[in-house]
Motif scaffolding. Structure first.
Motif, mmCIF file in Angstrom:
data_model
loop_
_atom_site.group_PDB
_atom_site.id
_atom_site.type_symbol
_atom_site.label_atom_id
_atom_site.label_comp_id
_atom_site.label_asym_id
_atom_site.label_seq_id
_atom_site.Cartn_x
_atom_site.Cartn_y
_atom_site.Cartn_z
ATOM 1 N N MET A 1 0.845 -1.196 0.000
ATOM 2 C CA MET A 1 0.000 0.000 0.000
ATOM 3 C C MET A 1 0.882 1.249 0.000
ATOM 4 N N VAL A 2 0.582 2.157 -0.920
ATOM 5 C CA VAL A 2 1.368 3.380 -1.059
ATOM 6 C C VAL A 2 0.427 4.577 -0.948
ATOM 7 N N GLU A 3 0.884 5.628 -0.280
ATOM 8 C CA GLU A 3 0.094 6.854 -0.151
ATOM 9 C C GLU A 3 0.770 7.992 -0.881
ATOM 10 N N SER A 4 -0.035 8.802 -1.550
ATOM 11 C CA SER A 4 0.503 9.942 -2.281
ATOM 12 C C SER A 4 -0.364 11.159 -2.008
ATOM 13 N N VAL A 5 0.255 12.317 -2.036
ATOM 14 C CA VAL A 5 -0.460 13.567 -1.787
ATOM 15 C C VAL A 5 -1.318 13.927 -3.004
ATOM 16 N N ILE A 6 -2.520 14.427 -2.747
ATOM 17 C CA ILE A 6 -3.414 14.890 -3.813
ATOM 18 C C ILE A 6 -3.359 16.417 -3.871
ATOM 19 N N LYS A 7 -3.191 16.945 -5.077
ATOM 20 C CA LYS A 7 -3.168 18.388 -5.274
ATOM 21 C C LYS A 7 -4.400 18.826 -6.054
ATOM 22 N N ASN A 8 -4.894 20.026 -5.734
ATOM 23 C CA ASN A 8 -6.034 20.564 -6.462
ATOM 24 C C ASN A 8 -5.551 21.421 -7.632
ATOM 25 N N TRP A 9 -6.483 22.095 -8.289
ATOM 26 C CA TRP A 9 -6.160 22.893 -9.474
ATOM 27 C C TRP A 9 -5.167 24.016 -9.156
ATOM 28 N N GLN A 10 -5.220 24.526 -7.929
ATOM 29 C CA GLN A 10 -4.321 25.609 -7.529
ATOM 30 C C GLN A 10 -2.951 25.096 -7.069
ATOM 31 N N GLY A 11 -2.771 23.784 -7.006
ATOM 32 C CA GLY A 11 -1.505 23.213 -6.577
ATOM 33 C C GLY A 11 -1.399 23.010 -5.085
ATOM 34 N N GLU A 12 -2.523 23.155 -4.373
ATOM 35 C CA GLU A 12 -2.507 22.987 -2.926
ATOM 36 C C GLU A 12 -2.757 21.520 -2.562
ATOM 37 N N GLU A 13 -2.150 21.086 -1.476
ATOM 38 C CA GLU A 13 -2.365 19.719 -1.004
ATOM 39 C C GLU A 13 -3.715 19.649 -0.291
ATOM 40 N N VAL A 14 -4.570 18.738 -0.764
ATOM 41 C CA VAL A 14 -5.926 18.669 -0.221
ATOM 42 C C VAL A 14 -6.246 17.303 0.385
ATOM 43 N N GLY A 15 -5.286 16.396 0.389
ATOM 44 C CA GLY A 15 -5.560 15.093 0.968
ATOM 45 C C GLY A 15 -4.521 14.066 0.585
ATOM 46 N N GLN A 16 -4.828 12.804 0.904
ATOM 47 C CA GLN A 16 -3.951 11.684 0.604
ATOM 48 C C GLN A 16 -4.718 10.661 -0.237
ATOM 49 N N LYS A 17 -3.994 9.983 -1.112
ATOM 50 C CA LYS A 17 -4.577 8.938 -1.938
ATOM 51 C C LYS A 17 -3.772 7.661 -1.745
ATOM 52 N N ALA A 18 -4.441 6.632 -1.251
ATOM 53 C CA ALA A 18 -3.779 5.345 -1.049
ATOM 54 C C ALA A 18 -4.105 4.425 -2.222
ATOM 55 N N PHE A 19 -3.105 3.750 -2.707
ATOM 56 C CA PHE A 19 -3.326 2.795 -3.794
ATOM 57 C C PHE A 19 -2.363 1.628 -3.637
ATOM 58 N N ASP A 20 -2.768 0.516 -4.196
ATOM 59 C CA ASP A 20 -1.999 -0.718 -4.048
ATOM 60 C C ASP A 20 -1.753 -1.319 -5.424
ATOM 61 N N LEU A 21 -0.500 -1.342 -5.843
ATOM 62 C CA LEU A 21 -0.113 -1.956 -7.111
ATOM 63 C C LEU A 21 0.974 -2.989 -6.820
ATOM 64 N N ARG A 22 0.662 -4.236 -7.100
ATOM 65 C CA ARG A 22 1.620 -5.307 -6.836
ATOM 66 C C ARG A 22 2.742 -5.251 -7.861
ATOM 67 N N SER A 23 3.958 -5.061 -7.378
ATOM 68 C CA SER A 23 5.109 -4.948 -8.274
ATOM 69 C C SER A 23 6.012 -6.165 -8.128
ATOM 70 N N ALA A 24 6.981 -6.271 -9.025
ATOM 71 C CA ALA A 24 7.904 -7.398 -9.015
ATOM 72 C C ALA A 24 8.874 -7.280 -7.848
ATOM 73 N N LYS A 25 9.488 -8.396 -7.489
ATOM 74 C CA LYS A 25 10.495 -8.394 -6.437
ATOM 75 C C LYS A 25 11.697 -7.568 -6.883
ATOM 76 N N PRO A 26 12.395 -6.934 -5.955
ATOM 77 C CA PRO A 26 13.537 -6.068 -6.326
ATOM 78 C C PRO A 26 14.580 -6.774 -7.183
ATOM 79 N N GLU A 27 14.804 -8.067 -6.924
ATOM 80 C CA GLU A 27 15.848 -8.766 -7.663
ATOM 81 C C GLU A 27 15.444 -9.095 -9.101
ATOM 82 N N THR A 28 14.146 -9.051 -9.396
ATOM 83 C CA THR A 28 13.692 -9.355 -10.762
ATOM 84 C C THR A 28 13.047 -8.159 -11.453
ATOM 85 N N ALA A 29 12.885 -7.039 -10.737
ATOM 86 C CA ALA A 29 12.157 -5.888 -11.290
ATOM 87 C C ALA A 29 12.826 -5.344 -12.546
#
Length: 210
Positions: A1-29
């Motif tokens: 699970m990764v969290e990223s800041v959400i910005k609005n049209w004015q470039g202000e931080e208005v919240g957090q967005k959590a998303f989950d993307l299964r990626s490859a292991k570091p040794e095979t990425a």
């Protein structure tokens, strides 16, 4: 699970967005992303370069001169590869450069490439309503507020292409629009900054995590 800041049209931080993307292991990425990139570049090749061999070049059916007695080297055809206008030895012929890769591997490579670009990933709110009419200047200013300088190669990922957004973006240098369900490894790696809307991020999780 990764969290990223959400910005609005004015470039202000208005919240957090959590998303989950299964990626490859570091040794095979690195390996799997490289395979996907090579596949994409190879599949883009037309492979229609073609040269003529001595049997395909027009003419040359008659022996230029008799075999012996002229003092010159033996010659059987004016279309020999040794002659000007002759055939080509081992020249290119039409071929298929495409490489196969399993769908699960392709999706894993896309998720891995995106997750590895988290430092350059900018999540923004939907901004369709901010552009009441096509206005390139307004969109350029918004990109700067979000952190994508004009000289940066920027990838803008949207879930859909509203007409005002498309018309505002199509003439911006160093900006490329991409649909969330049409991601490719080359664009993800080539861009300096990746801007993605919240709905596009949800669509990516829905399409590529399946």
């Amino acid at each position: 699970m990764v969290e990223s800041v959400i910005k609005n049209w004015q470039g202000e931080e208005v919240g957090q967005k959590a998303f989950d993307l299964r990626s490859a292991k570091p040794e095979t990425a690195t390996h799997i992303v490289h395979r996907a990139l090579v596949r994409q570049l190879n599949n883009a090749r037309q492979g229609n370069a073609s040269t003529k061999t001595r049997s395909e070049v027009r003419g040359g059916g008659r022996k230029p001169w008799r075999q012996k007695g002229t003092g010159r080297a033996r010659a059987g055809s004016i279309r020999s590869p040794l002659w000007r206008g002759g055939g080509v030895i081992f020249g290119p012929k039409p071929r298929d450069f495409s490489i196969k890769m399993n769908r699960k591997e392709r999706r894993l490579a896309l998720r891995t490439a995106l997750v590895n670009r988290l430092e350059d990933l900018i999540v923004v709110e939907e901004f369709n309503n901010e552009l009441s009419r096509p206005k390139t200047k307004d969109l350029v200013a918004a990109l700067v507020r979000w952190g994508a300088a004009p000289e940066n190669k920027t990838l803008l990922i949207l879930s859909e292409f509203p007409e005002n957004v498309y018309l505002s973006a199509r003439n911006i240098e160093n900006l490329k629009l991409l649909a969330a369900d049409q991601l490719n490894v080359f664009d993800l790696l080539h861009a300096d900054k990746i801007i993605i809307t919240t709905s596009a991020l949800d669509k990516i999780q829905e399409v590529y995590n399946g």
